[in-house]
Structures are given as structure tokens and as C-alpha cells.
Design a protein around this motif. Sequence first.
Motif, short mmCIF file in Angstrom:
data_model
loop_
_atom_site.label_atom_id
_atom_site.label_comp_id
_atom_site.label_asym_id
_atom_site.label_seq_id
_atom_site.Cartn_x
_atom_site.Cartn_y
_atom_site.Cartn_z
N PHE A 1 0.83 -1.20 0.00
CA PHE A 1 0.00 0.00 0.00
C PHE A 1 0.87 1.25 0.00
O PHE A 1 1.86 1.32 0.73
N ALA B 1 -9.13 0.64 -1.08
CA ALA B 1 -8.83 1.60 -2.16
C ALA B 1 -8.19 2.86 -1.61
O ALA B 1 -7.28 3.42 -2.23
N ARG C 1 -4.47 2.83 -1.44
CA ARG C 1 -3.78 2.77 -2.74
C ARG C 1 -2.98 1.47 -2.87
O ARG C 1 -1.75 1.46 -2.81
N GLU D 1 -0.60 -0.13 -9.74
CA GLU D 1 -1.54 0.35 -8.73
C GLU D 1 -2.94 -0.19 -9.05
O GLU D 1 -3.40 -0.12 -10.19
N THR E 1 -5.79 0.77 -7.23
CA THR E 1 -6.79 1.59 -6.55
C THR E 1 -8.11 1.64 -7.31
O THR E 1 -9.19 1.49 -6.73
#
Length: 385
Positions: free
Chosen positions: A3, A71, A74, A358, A360
Amino acid sequence: MSFTWPLGLLSGLTVPLVLGAYLLALRRRRRQAVHYSSLALLRTALPRRRHWCRHLPVALLVVGLALLAVAFGRPQFTSDVPVAKTSIILALDESGSMCSTDVKPNRLGAAQRAARQFVDGQPGGVRVGLVLFSGFAELAVAPTTNRTTLDRALDDLGPYGGTAIGAAILKSLDAISEVDPQVPPVGNAVSRAAAAPSGAPSSASGSTGPGNAAATRPGTRGYVPDVVVLLTDGSNTQGVSPLDAVPYAVARRVRVYTIGLGTSHPGPLECSASQRGGDTGPGKFPYGGHGLGGGAPGGGRFGGALGNRSPLVADLPLLREVSRRTGGASYSAQDASQLEKVFATLPRDIGVQQERHEATVLFAAAAALVTLAALGAAIKWSPYP
């Protein structure tokens, strides 16, 4: 999975709060329940549905909140990049000290043999480029899958004076930029390095220079699959400092693997006629003898610029620092067999690359979909018609 913003996960505390509020509401509802004399009459009055349906909207809402909390942190995941996507730039030292015979038959011959075996052992899809450096750096072979062209270029190595390690790093980055759109060219920095005055003092082992505060490992975006493998047997004597070139590699997420060749006691400088290109014309390094310019090993005309360091001995602490800052690895070899083992080890390090991605958006989208499903379930199975 990792993260970028771990503190964002604290938003997940809303999950137990929602669950607690829901359970409390259920308890209060039981206390306020109305007692009926006929359960059969009550069952016919209420719409038929399964017991778990009334809990489904809240369950979906809780899952949506949990996904949204992830989310907020990240999230990232890593994936292996196929070796066929890799471009390897071999930056080889061809300075005069490569004629030293402490490595048999000499350092240059050992480097040619080991590099050729490394190139020929790469899978067919891997592009290999060749940068040669002495007092300046030049791209001898652009990244290619043509092994014959590379072998021919390696056969043509010939020693010259000076060692421009920093310029070699910058030139290697430019070579990668030609085949990888993720890597922008260095451009002017290479021109400035090439234009540096001959014999200019180097800050290779000293100050890192302005702007080097950014010379740290790349962060969330990981590394590009392309790498630089730099082999040298001496200290930086000309051009830009290697540590001043490091931020350019870091900014482009390119790892630099370094190899220091030779012992701390260089032998006589003896290169064959084929290695000398058949002559010792103007600009060529003065072969034979035991040192630079006819002096003793470690002495000669570069002694003042390098302090007590010998230009014929690899600056291993500097090479380790270059690799550490760029995320690569550093090796040393004191004879031909060790050098071949180093090159044999490299494919295990650079053959399979990892890239970070990523996630997210994926978790945020999943949270939105689950929340919409919770809303739909609440409408469908509402106890109120």
C-alpha cells in the motif's frame, strides 16, 4: 500486495461501526416486537422471503465499505515482466588499464570472453546493446537481438586512455531510451559529460553534487525491465562523476549492475596486436611498461586528480554505491573464472523483472458495484411494499 498510503486503511474502522449499529438496531427491534396470538395469520400477512434476505443489504454494504477502505490505501501488486521485454546495455571499460596482466591473459581479454558468453547465452528475444568507454563514452551497438553484430563489436575492443564511468552511465540511459518509450533520453547531460576537459578532477567518491538528494530507490512505480551492466577496472578519471549520473538513472527507474574487475596489485600493461588495433597511433594508450605514462602502477599523471587511489584499481565502494542507489547489484572479480561466474549469475538477477501496478481503481470500482448491489437488495427485499 502493498500500500502506498497505509494510513488510508484506517477508514476500514467504519466496518465494525456499521456492524455494531446494525446489531444494536436488531436488538432494539426484538425488544419492541408486538406479540400476536396467531403466527399463521402473521405469516400470511407478511411477504414471503428467506430469512437471510433481510441481512443481505447490510452485508453488501459492509463489503463495499471494506473494499473502499482498501482503495483508500492505494494498493499495489507486482507482476513478472517476461524476459523478452528486457533490454540490457553492456557498458564495458576499454581504458588503457584494461591491458593489465593481473587477470590472465589480461583484463581486456577476460572481459571480452565473459561478455561474449553472456551475450550469446541470452534468450533470442532479449535486446543487448554495447556502450564502450575510456576517456569518453560511445554507443558501439544499439540494442539489438543480432548476436553476430555484438560478437564482432566485442572482438574490436581496443584500449585508450582515461576512464569516464559517469559518462558511460548516461550514454547507456540514452541507448535504452531509443527502444523503451518509458525512458526519456538524458540528452544534454551526455553532451556535457563528453565535453568535459581531459583529466578533469572527479568527485566520484566525494560529494554527490547538487540534485543528488533525489538519488533514492524508485517508489511505487517500480523499475523498468531494462538494465545497465557496467564493467570497469579503474576509478573515474574524466567527465561527470558516477554519483552525479546516478539521479538520471533513478529518475528513469533503470537499475545499474556494476562489476569491478582486477586485483589491487595491477600487473604490467600488455595488450596484443589485435587488441591494439594494429597500431599505437595518436590518442592511443601507451602500451607496455608498468603504469600510466610509464610510471609505476598506481602512480603516473592521474595521481593528483585521484589522491591516493590508483586509476588501475577498481573503485569498489563507488561501484557498490552506484548499484545500491539505483536498485541494482554490485560484483567484483579478480580473475577470469570469477568474472565468468559473475556474468553467469546476472541472468538470475535480471532475467525476470518485476513491475508494480496500482490497483486503486479496481478496488474503488468493486466498492461502487457492491454498494449499488446493497442498494438494489434493500429495495427488492424491503419489508415495506
